[in-house]
Design a protein around this motif. Structure first.
Motif, short mmCIF file in Angstrom:
data_model
loop_
_atom_site.label_atom_id
_atom_site.label_comp_id
_atom_site.label_asym_id
_atom_site.label_seq_id
_atom_site.Cartn_x
_atom_site.Cartn_y
_atom_site.Cartn_z
N UNK A 13 0.81 -1.22 0.00
CA UNK A 13 0.00 0.00 0.00
C UNK A 13 0.84 1.27 0.00
N UNK A 14 2.15 1.17 0.23
CA UNK A 14 3.02 2.34 0.34
C UNK A 14 3.68 2.68 -0.99
N UNK A 15 3.49 3.92 -1.46
CA UNK A 15 4.33 4.46 -2.51
C UNK A 15 5.45 5.27 -1.86
N UNK A 16 6.31 5.91 -2.66
CA UNK A 16 7.43 6.67 -2.11
C UNK A 16 6.95 7.82 -1.23
N UNK A 17 5.96 8.56 -1.69
CA UNK A 17 5.49 9.72 -0.93
C UNK A 17 4.93 9.32 0.42
N UNK A 18 4.03 8.34 0.44
CA UNK A 18 3.44 7.91 1.71
C UNK A 18 4.48 7.25 2.61
N UNK A 19 5.48 6.61 2.01
CA UNK A 19 6.53 5.98 2.82
C UNK A 19 7.43 7.04 3.46
N UNK A 20 7.72 8.12 2.74
CA UNK A 20 8.50 9.22 3.31
C UNK A 20 7.71 9.88 4.45
N UNK A 21 6.41 10.08 4.24
CA UNK A 21 5.58 10.64 5.30
C UNK A 21 5.58 9.72 6.52
N UNK A 22 5.49 8.42 6.27
CA UNK A 22 5.56 7.43 7.35
C UNK A 22 6.87 7.59 8.13
N UNK A 23 7.99 7.70 7.39
CA UNK A 23 9.30 7.82 8.04
C UNK A 23 9.46 9.13 8.78
#
Length: 437
Positions: A13-23
């Motif tokens: 479910x994670x793209x780069x943008x949502x993964x960066x926000x997650x981090x």
């Protein structure tokens, strides 16, 4: 139509943008809201330098994580990396246990902070009730799945960043208005060796605020194109958080003196109210509340995925690796984590755990960098993100240096957790031997 059949793979479910926000959300979290005052008590007006040192140390290990995450995009994180390198089950069990302990203890600590913020404005609710309600809510969101968790994380991360932007804006206006406190702007009257000791002691504690970038690899199996996106997300998240930390910590020491910051229970709130007395304190407190909530949620997610990955690799009983048939989430690990975290939160014995968490993480980072060195020597370079051999060496040395500057109490508690890990290994070994016979 709902089914009870258990699935075997996690949803991506994670793209780069949502993964960066997650981090970014995981790193920013409650750390900067809580520890900046205590760091000021160690390094005075050079608190920004402590954050810079901590960021530099974290960046070196982040490069190692980026390569390992690209090589092995699997849940389990550090435990999987160590197992791949040393090919020793007992060491992987201990590492996974220590990582699990840091997540659980961090959750418990954050829940107490959450209760403290909430009961300030709603004293009718007892702390224990707030803690129980918080954990039940976090467990529900975690069980629902990463899409729901990611949505809540985006909301909370937006609030966290907005709170820090408030600190930056009101502090800049305060300084530009010529109202900066001369005592606050004064650098401590120390130099040479004493100054560097103060900076590194502050950095050993500031490292706690950078914990979180390593969690990205634990959700790698829920990331689209993980070989490309995991390394990029690790480095982008750390860079964004680091710049914000250094700027906020420097501005804070221009508004309040290091002594005032150290004595404050809510240092950034006091910075905002000193810089702009008309700013509604309840609004900033609300933001800090969600910052704590977000970090607790991400720790919960990490702990559950860590147990899941270790179980699937045979390091823990297979019972933990079962996924829910409908939600495709490791629901059994959630059920196990919940009572442990509640017990720790209600025990009231977590005073030194911020420093202990940083010490444990640094020790595990040493093993991560050693693992990368062994894997690179054994397997050589392959496709994907790669770093020169010198970087994991520098990361290992810098981790050991920061550990040496941590408090004795942190060393003792870290040793106690490690001892429990060895006990777990012995119990597991005896259990496996009994099954064989």
């Amino acid at each position: 139509m709902e089914t009870t059949e258990e699935t075997t793979s996690l949803k991506r479910v994670f793209g780069l943008t949502t993964l960066v926000i997650y981090g970014v959300g995981d790193i920013l979290g409650a750390g900067i809201y809580a520890v900046v005052g205590k760091i000021a008590g160690l390094s005075g007006g050079l608190v920004w330098a402590s954050f810079l040192v901590a960021m530099s140390v974290a960046a070196l290990t982040a490069l190692s994580y980026a390569e390992l995450g690209s090589r092995f995009p699997l849940s389990g994180g550090v435990a999987c990396f160590v197992h791949r390198a040393f090919r020793t089950d007992w060491l992987s069990v201990i590492v996974g246990w220590l990582m699990f302990c840091t997540c659980i203890v961090s959750m418990a600590t954050l829940s107490k902070a959450f209760a403290g913020y909430l009961t300030t404005f709603a004293p009718v609710f007892p702390d224990w009730l707030v803690i129980l309600a918080l954990f039940c809510g976090l467990a529900f969101v975690n069980f629902r799945g990463m899409q729901e968790s990611s949505n809540l994380n985006i909301f909370c991360t937006t609030l966290e960043v907005s709170g820090l932007l408030v600190v930056i804006v009101v502090s800049v206006l305060f300084i530009n208005g010529g109202a900066a406190n001369p005592a606050a702007m004064a650098v401590p009257v120390v130099s040479g060796q004493a100054m560097w000791i103060a900076i590194f002691q502050g950095a050993a504690l500031a490292f706690y605020a950078f914990i979180g970038f390593e969690d990205i690899v634990n959700v790698a199996e829920e990331v689209k194109n993980p070989e490309r996106n995991v390394p990029r997300a690790i480095l982008l998240s750390l860079g964004i958080a680091g710049v914000i930390y250094i700027l906020v910590s420097w501005l804070a020491t221009q508004v309040l003196s290091p002594t005032e910051l150290f004595a404050s229970k809510a240092p950034l709130l006091d910075v905002v109210l000193r810089a702009q007395p008309n700013f509604p304190g309840v609004v900033f407190t609300f933001i800090a509340l969600f910052a704590v909530l977000n970090t607790a949620l991400l720790n919960f997610i990490t702990a559950s995925r860590l147990l899941f990955g270790m179980s699937r690799d045979g390091l823990l009983p297979a019972w933990f690796s079962k996924l829910h048939g409908t939600r495709a989430t490791p629901y059994r690990t959630i059920v196990v984590i919940l009572p442990i975290a509640i017990f720790l939160a209600l025990s009231g014995t977590l005073q030194f755990l911020a420093g202990t968490t940083a010490t444990l993480i640094l020790a595990m980072f040493c093993l991560v960098n050693l693992s990368l060195l062994i894997i690179k020597r054994r397997e050589g370079d392959a496709d994907g993100f790669r770093v020169p051999f010198i970087f994991p060496i520098l990361a290992l040395v810098s981790n050991l240096v920061l550990i040496s500057f941590a408090s004795k109490e942190s060393h003792l508690l870290a040793a106690a957790f490690t001892g429990l890990g060895f006990l777990l290994v012995l119990v597991r070994k005896a259990f496996m031997k009994q099954n064989v016979t």
